[in-house]
Design an enzyme around this catalytic site. Structure first.
Site, mmCIF file in Angstrom:
data_model
loop_
_atom_site.group_PDB
_atom_site.id
_atom_site.type_symbol
_atom_site.label_atom_id
_atom_site.label_comp_id
_atom_site.label_asym_id
_atom_site.label_seq_id
_atom_site.Cartn_x
_atom_site.Cartn_y
_atom_site.Cartn_z
ATOM 1 C CD GLU A 133 -29.044 -23.932 -28.570
ATOM 2 O OE1 GLU A 133 -28.062 -23.341 -29.077
ATOM 3 O OE2 GLU A 133 -28.959 -24.597 -27.533
ATOM 4 C CG HIS A 175 -32.385 -20.863 -17.782
ATOM 5 N ND1 HIS A 175 -31.536 -19.817 -17.978
ATOM 6 C CD2 HIS A 175 -31.684 -21.965 -18.173
ATOM 7 C CE1 HIS A 175 -30.370 -20.255 -18.445
ATOM 8 N NE2 HIS A 175 -30.433 -21.545 -18.578
HETATM 9 C C1 LIG Z 1 -27.865 -21.358 -26.384
HETATM 10 C C2 LIG Z 1 -27.784 -22.298 -25.240
HETATM 11 N N1 LIG Z 1 -27.890 -23.608 -25.473
HETATM 12 C C3 LIG Z 1 -27.814 -24.484 -24.449
HETATM 13 C C4 LIG Z 1 -27.623 -24.061 -23.170
HETATM 14 C C5 LIG Z 1 -27.548 -25.070 -22.030
HETATM 15 N N2 LIG Z 1 -26.173 -25.122 -21.555
HETATM 16 C C6 LIG Z 1 -25.774 -24.394 -20.505
HETATM 17 S S1 LIG Z 1 -24.139 -24.533 -20.247
HETATM 18 C C7 LIG Z 1 -23.964 -25.627 -21.515
HETATM 19 C C8 LIG Z 1 -22.635 -26.205 -21.838
HETATM 20 C C9 LIG Z 1 -21.702 -25.119 -22.250
HETATM 21 O O1 LIG Z 1 -20.441 -25.665 -22.505
HETATM 22 P P1 LIG Z 1 -19.192 -24.718 -22.558
HETATM 23 O O2 LIG Z 1 -19.465 -23.570 -23.468
HETATM 24 O O3 LIG Z 1 -18.030 -25.553 -22.881
HETATM 25 O O4 LIG Z 1 -19.091 -24.105 -21.098
HETATM 26 P P2 LIG Z 1 -18.804 -24.874 -19.733
HETATM 27 O O5 LIG Z 1 -20.120 -25.253 -19.152
HETATM 28 O O6 LIG Z 1 -17.961 -26.042 -20.038
HETATM 29 O O7 LIG Z 1 -18.115 -23.876 -18.886
HETATM 30 C C10 LIG Z 1 -25.171 -25.845 -22.131
HETATM 31 C C11 LIG Z 1 -25.375 -26.733 -23.292
HETATM 32 C C12 LIG Z 1 -27.545 -22.677 -22.967
HETATM 33 N N3 LIG Z 1 -27.376 -22.166 -21.746
HETATM 34 N N4 LIG Z 1 -27.607 -21.823 -24.018
#
Ligand SMILES: Cc1ncc(C[n+]2csc(CCOP(=O)(O)OP(=O)(O)O)c2C)c(N)n1
Ligand SMILES: Cc1ncc(C[n+]2csc(CCOP(=O)(O)OP(=O)(O)O)c2C)c(N)n1
Ligand SMILES: [Mg+2]
Ligand SMILES: [Mg+2]
Lengths: 324, 323, 324, 323
Positions: D59, D128
């Site tokens: 971000e 959220h």
């Molecule tokens: C700072 C932030 N940016 C975006 C999000 C939205 N978001 C939630 S989970 C996710 C993907 C995360 O990927 P990863 O770290 O690989 O975890 P996974 O979901 O694969 O377990 C995103 C972009 C968030 N929760 N926090």
């Protein structure tokens, strides 16, 4: 380098009695330069060596310690000095001062008061150049302290992901304000971290302007050729305190004395002498720099302060003309 | 009683708290050298580098780590240097520290004091001059402290350390050198204002550095025959509704004064509350909605002045006439 | 693992018709679980293998995908399920839901709605343990997407600088929401970045619970011995969509089918069978898990919703009792 | 005219702007899939991955890179997914984007639109669900847009893209599916409110999702003989002072309604301004100062209701009596 040194020395003198900080009281004498100055005295070879490989249209983002980068990028000395004096004729019309020194007309997109904040801006600018199909590149300067902030990781990663034309330059003076950076940094530092993110990196003696120039030339060529980002890790030393009013008393005087022995200007001068350049010719460079800076000081001192009404301009277009 | 500067008052309170409880620690950049405003002077020498912790330049993690420390039994004091840099740690403060206790249903608490100096400070320009107290007052879970005097900086820092939940502690950069008498052991409760001057025609409410401006304005108003009551809020969350609304109901006129940008400043909350609850006449004096400029004439446009406060008060107060 | 799988499957069913997202309309049928669920189905071996090496007093920070970590750390299933149902008997008293699932009584300091946000919290908790002279350690789980956020760099660096007892665990399912992480990541990923910061790292097949257990055992022993932080990079796969309502239609069905062939539960079962464990004994494990989860579902369904007045508690002590 | 959802209206406006100017680009996580609320549906297919850019989860750098893009000639649209995640990019927004033009003395500008959805959204809990529009209105250099209807989301997004300076664009997560008629080519100027219903006893001012609540409250008030004027601000910076203060001066009573936490919400600015400038009676309706809870009964405590608005309006408005 001579111009940068002359600029920093003059600015330093003009700032005496300025901003209160470090637990010191403000002096009675009003200073010509009121605001904080982060001087790059001793680090001139990095700015000069890198910027020698840039065109005026290439872009550059800087740090709080930005005078050298700005000068080396070709900014107008009069407008810079006037900015430090807070005058209407300053490059930023008196709105920014040293910490925000900028000259967009030569691609210098600004010093920055927030450590590492120039890094995301640099990669975005590079992405714009790439998307718009322009041939220029971006040089992104940052300090050794910045490698421990998140934007270092994010910006380098970003540059790799999109294959952007950025040369990252870590100006490593081994200190962050009053704190030695080494003990605050895990692993081998900027270059190692860059490599792990996929950014090829080169280390160089940042006090040897020819070495910086040579390394930058190679990396800039690669970046210009579209090979993606590169990082130059230049080791140097900050001769002064962190900020104009800081005597830097926390440093071992022996360390400072040792560092003064590898003054980048002395190294460059000695080398020129050894190559048979006449002492007079070298002195003439210094004299020209001194004269230029003296003139800038005089012009800045004589220039008018900004009109208070200008505090309300250059903010935003809301389409409504309401500011309060 | 001891004469202390605003910075010494805070350092003294912190030292006392650290002596009393081994779990109190401080962390931030350059603390070992005493902090850039001398507000930690001598502490690392007394308590060691484990408890007065020099950190990497990692604002997000300074704040985030403090949350973790607090959950694991420490009572951290975080130093952000200026509130402007704390903008690198807002997720950690607002999404993590402030919401932790609630989000996890009261399983844990985050006893955390975050010091983030606010305010104009000679030619520090747009990125080192902000006053963002209104932001933090808007966030459930945060207490917001804005001391104006050495004694308050001592007594409020103690109370902040004792609160047990996150406190945003906003010292003003142009007050560090101010001196005043401090009574050892003093506690200033969170949420209690101080009436600096009693008056009957108009109520002046402010906090932090603007308190001075109000005190001076009250003197000037007195010469003009207007009797102004001056209230220093000291904490803006919670704020002392009883004292402020009581005074406003009596005088029928309220002027709120702060150095922060007027639009969306916390003065709006006070003025709106007073208008809602007492129907008194209200007026605000704050900075225009412009970034702080470097050059003096520009910077001065962001300073609230005695003249502005006097004018606002006179526009509201009909001397001697009470509704 | 069997408990986690059973929990996730039950929760998934209970959430059908819940939160609107992904451009879908809310279904008419009210769901038992209203909020978003990030299921760890398919990733059970990482949670189980790591947590087998932790005590109840060790601490753990998690991600948005936290059910598995919480269960493996020993949390009470009834209270967890009740939390998903938003009931007063939930571990968070209905205040947090799945994305904030936590059980502080077993050292599980919480799932987190912000990617990478648990990392600074983990290092701070580890620093508290070290400062207070406690023998415990912290396990810090994060996804592959988190390695591109600043806190990854900052937290690892922090752990090295202070020599903290943290085991970082990158649960690498190769995807971040709907975006494959590979093309968004410069260099070789979590382990390479960790090494460059001075955190020794080990890669492991995250679908092989014994391999995870063995690697974690070694790293946990090092961390416990005071050798500083370590990182475990576990490769796994997310069987479900990103969040309960996401069908995951953006993934190649062939890829999903291939992944299902290395289901960590199947691998573990097959290995037990090969070692001569009776099929009945294995089935008994599954049956016990199913029974436990069924009971939790029934209890959660029957439990009362929180009193609206409890919306005003557990916030902060201002010493003043004013909330509006 | 075309019937569109709130999300389609924005996607349509953005597509038009991208067709008209190659320098308009969008960046954020999961945009290639259309954005998690379908508000970018079809755009990457039409404009390619170079202009509808899928990003790493970064971000700070999404926002910071957009500043650099803007300075180098692009007109980026940033997607933050929810305003809560934008808290990871506050330095970039507040210290960099908002102050750039001023700090550098007008050498550059940052034409940047930052979309960060606000508001409650079924059981999304404390991290959220925030509505932080008041924060951004407090920051010089930022324009703040809060559309409540599909047509506005179309017309305001166009105006935001044309402003040339940073715009914080706050869509409400519970409005994505709302449908309405949209006139192609429509521009809704920044700073112009819409009067949804004329009335004479009390003025109801709101924005974003709370506009609905006010419309419903006005109907209910009408049955009770109270004539309520309903104003949708549409942008809170700049806000349409003429329309609001004119109405408040006429009715003598103003109720400001928003979903954000009431303490320090932007309603305080409107109420304080109205009290200062018109002397009208004022009242605010906003969420209590509590984090959003997950479970329905807790979440519901953070929702502003028709009943609250009706009660506030009735407490102020004496039907038929004008001061
Ligand atoms: C700072 C932030 N940016 C975006 C999000 C939205 N978001 C939630 S989970 C996710 C993907 C995360 O990927 P990863 O770290 O690989 O975890 P996974 O979901 O694969 O377990 C995103 C972009 C968030 N929760 N926090
Ligand atoms: C985010 C942030 N944190 C802290 C500061 C205060 N600060 C200004 S310069 C500085 C030291 C920076 O060290 P380095 O990056 O090595 O640059 P140098 O000063 O050595 O040129 C610090 C801590 C800041 N400006 N921004
Ligand atoms: Mg340095
Ligand atoms: Mg993943």
């Amino acid at each position: 380098m001579a111009r940068i040194r002359a600029f920093e020395n003059a600015a330093e003198i003009a700032s005496q009695g300025g901003v209160q900080a470090w637990g010191l009281k403000t002096s009675a004498k009003p200073a010509l330069v009121r605001g904080p100055l982060h001087l790059s005295t001793g680090q001139e070879a990095v700015a000069a060596g890198v910027c020698a490989n840039l065109t005026r249209k290439d872009l550059l983002t800087s740090t709080h310690r930005g005078h050298g980068h700005t000068l080396a990028k070709g900014a107008d000395v009069d407008r810079m000095m006037a900015e430090l004096f807070g005058k209407a004729t300053g490059s930023n019309r008196g709105k920014g001062g040293s910490m925000h020194i900028a000259d967009f007309s030569v691609g210098m997109l600004g010093a920055n008061g927030v450590v590492a904040a120039g890094m995301p801006i640099a990669v975005g600018a590079a992405q714009a150049l790439k998307i718009r199909g322009q041939p220029e590149i971006v040089a992104c300067f940052f300090g050794d302290g910045a490698v421990n902030r998140g934007p270092f990781l994010e910006a380098l990663n970003w540059a790799v992901v999109y294959g952007l034309p950025v040369l990252f330059v870590c100006e490593d003076n081994r200190i962050s304000a009053t704190t030695p950076t080494g003990p605050m940094t895990g692993g081998a530092g900027a270059a190692a971290r860059a490599e792990s993110i996929g950014v090829p990196a080169v280390r160089v003696d940042g006090n040897d302007v020819e070495a910086v120039d040579a390394a930058a030339a190679r990396l800039v060529a690669e970046v210009r050729a579209g090979s993606g980002p590169r990082l130059l890790h230049a080791l140097t030393y900050r001769f002064k305190g962190h900020v104009s009013v800081d005597p830097g008393a926390y440093r071992d005087p022996a360390e400072v004395a040792r560092a003064l022995e590898s003054d980048p200007l002395t190294i460059a001068r000695d080398r020129l002498v050894a190559r048979g350049v006449a002492a007079d010719d070298i002195a003439a460079i210094d004299a020209a720099a001194a004269a230029e800076i003296d003139a800038a000081m005089a012009a800045a001192a004589a220039a008018p302060l900004p009109d208070p009404a200008s505090a309300y301009t250059d903010i935003q277009n809301t389409g409504a003309g309401q500011w309060r | 009683m001891a004469l202390m500067s605003y910075s010494q008052a805070a350092a003294t309170a912190l030292a006392e708290a650290m002596r009393a409880d081994r779990n109190v620690v401080a962390l931030g950049e350059d603390l070992g050298r005493g902090g850039i405003f001398a507000q930690y002077r001598g502490l690392q020498q007394e308590f060691g580098a484990d408890r007065v912790i020099d950190t990497p330049i990692s604002e997000s993690t300074i704040m985030g780590a403090a949350v973790g420390m607090a959950l694991a039994g420490l009572r951290p004091v975080v130093e952000m240097r200026v509130v402007d840099f704390a903008l690198c740690a807002i997720d950690e403060l607002v999404n993590q520290a402030a919401k932790n206790r609630y989000m996890f249903g009261g399983q844990g608490r985050v006893p955390l004091v975050v010091r983030m100096p606010i305010g104009l400070w000679t030619a520090s320009a747009a990125q080192h001059s902000q006053s963002l107290e209104a932001w933090f007052a808007h966030i459930p879970g945060l207490t917001v402290v804005v001391p104006s005097a050495p004694a308050d900086n001592y007594g409020l820092l103690h109370s902040a350390l004792e609160s047990g939940d996150p406190v945003v502690y906003l010292e003003h950069k142009e007050l560090w050198g101010d001196e005043g008498e401090v009574e050892p052991g003093l506690r200033v409760p969170l949420g209690s204002a101080r009436v600096l001057r009693a008056g009957s025609d108009v109520t002046l409410v402010s906090w932090s550095k603007a308190v001075r401006t109000c005190v001076d304005a009250a003197s000037e108003l007195a010469s003009a025959g207007v009797s102004a009551e001056v209230i220093d809020l000291r904490t803006i969350w919670p704020w002392d509704r009883a004292t402020v609304l009581g005074s406003a109901a009596r005088t029928g006129a309220l002027v709120v004064v702060h150095e922060a940008v007027q639009v969306g400043g916390f003065g709006a909350e006070i003025a709106a509350s007073a208008a809602e609850e007492t129907g008194c006449r209200v007026k605000r004096v704050g900075a225009p909605r412009i970034p702080s400029g470097y050059s003096k004439p520009l910077e001065d446009e962001s300073r609230v002045t005695v003249a502005q406060v006097v004018a606002a008060a006179r526009s509201l107060a009909a001397p001697g006439v009470h509704p």
